[in-house]
Design an enzyme around this catalytic site. Structure first.
Site, short mmCIF file in Angstrom:
data_model
loop_
_atom_site.label_atom_id
_atom_site.label_comp_id
_atom_site.label_asym_id
_atom_site.label_seq_id
_atom_site.Cartn_x
_atom_site.Cartn_y
_atom_site.Cartn_z
CG ASP A 90 -1.34 7.97 1.05
OD1 ASP A 90 -0.36 8.71 1.14
OD2 ASP A 90 -2.20 8.07 0.15
CB THR A 121 -2.29 3.07 -3.78
OG1 THR A 121 -2.75 4.20 -3.02
CG2 THR A 121 -2.26 3.45 -5.25
CB SER A 122 -7.34 3.52 -1.66
OG SER A 122 -7.58 2.21 -1.22
CG ASP A 158 -1.73 2.30 6.45
OD1 ASP A 158 -2.05 3.41 6.91
OD2 ASP A 158 -2.05 1.94 5.31
CG ASP A 168 -1.79 1.18 1.34
OD1 ASP A 168 -2.40 1.56 0.32
OD2 ASP A 168 -1.88 1.77 2.44
#
Length: 218
Positions: free
Chosen positions: A14, A104-105, A161, A12
């Site tokens: 962030d 990632t989002s 995370d 991921d």
């Protein structure tokens, strides 16, 4: 010291590679004020959720793509306090390019902007929010990430995370290394291992893949 073998790593961004939480909070509150969302000044961002989904949830009556573009522009121009998290640069530089990807989002546009601002290497393989039909906690992003590496999800280690990301990794069939920080250890329930940062994670590259060694949190 734990030893974990994997053929590839899916990161991921962030909260794992960089911290942009200050920018995220400021920009989303500014966005909420612009679009007249009630209590905009105290809006809490649902971390790990795609921006397009947040836009649709907050203001289903507006053009979602326009709302997405507005928050992207805000975040791309607010990188003053973006920081690379401990151990990240050394870890990424130790990995063969074909052995890792970012899942990632964030949109691809925002991802590239943040990596550039952080001075981190841009991987050859990326799965961003605008490349999938369903975002985390759906397993699609991590299944797609494994495909980019030419691997099965169970051959990959996911590094996350956020609870939604942990859930996505597990649902895809991968093992998950949780990084505590954005969320507590309890909130990352399900992750096979937890660390405070990636600073203590060492990788050995072999013919059969990768071996990661680290001291997990108890």
């Amino acid at each position: 010291m734990v030893s974990v073998k994997a053929k590839g790593i899916l990161f991921d961004m962030d909260g794992v590679l960089v911290s942009s939480i200050g920018s995220v909070v400021r920009c989303w509150r500014q966005w909420a004020e612009h679009y007249e969302v009630p209590n905009a000044e105290i809006f809490e961002v649902p971390h790990g959720m795609r921006a397009i989904e947040i836009v649709k949830a907050l203001r289903p009556d507006i053009d979602a793509e326009e709302g997405l573009r507005y928050i992207e522009d805000l975040e791309m121009n607010d990188v003053a306090d973006l920081v690379v998290l401990p151990g990240v640069k050394a870890l990424l530089e130790s990995l063969p390019v074909e052995r890792w990807a970012i899942v990632t989002s964030a949109t691809r546009r925002l991802l590239l902007s943040r990596l550039k601002a952080a001075g981190l290497p841009i991987p050859e393989r990326i799965i961003s929010a605008d490349m999938v039909e369903r975002g985390k906690p759906d397993p699609e992003p991590y299944r797609r990430g494994a495909e980019l590496l030419g691997l099965r999800p169970e051959e990959c280690l996911v590094v996350e995370d956020a609870p939604s990301g942990v859930g996505a990794g597990l649902a895809a069939g991968s093992r998950v290394l949780g990084v505590v920080g954005t969320h507590s250890a309890k909130e990352l329930e399900g992750a096979q291992w937890l660390v405070g940062t990636l600073e203590g994670v060492a990788v050995t590259v072999g013919a059969e893949g990768l071996e990661l060694r680290f001291d997990p949190l108890i």
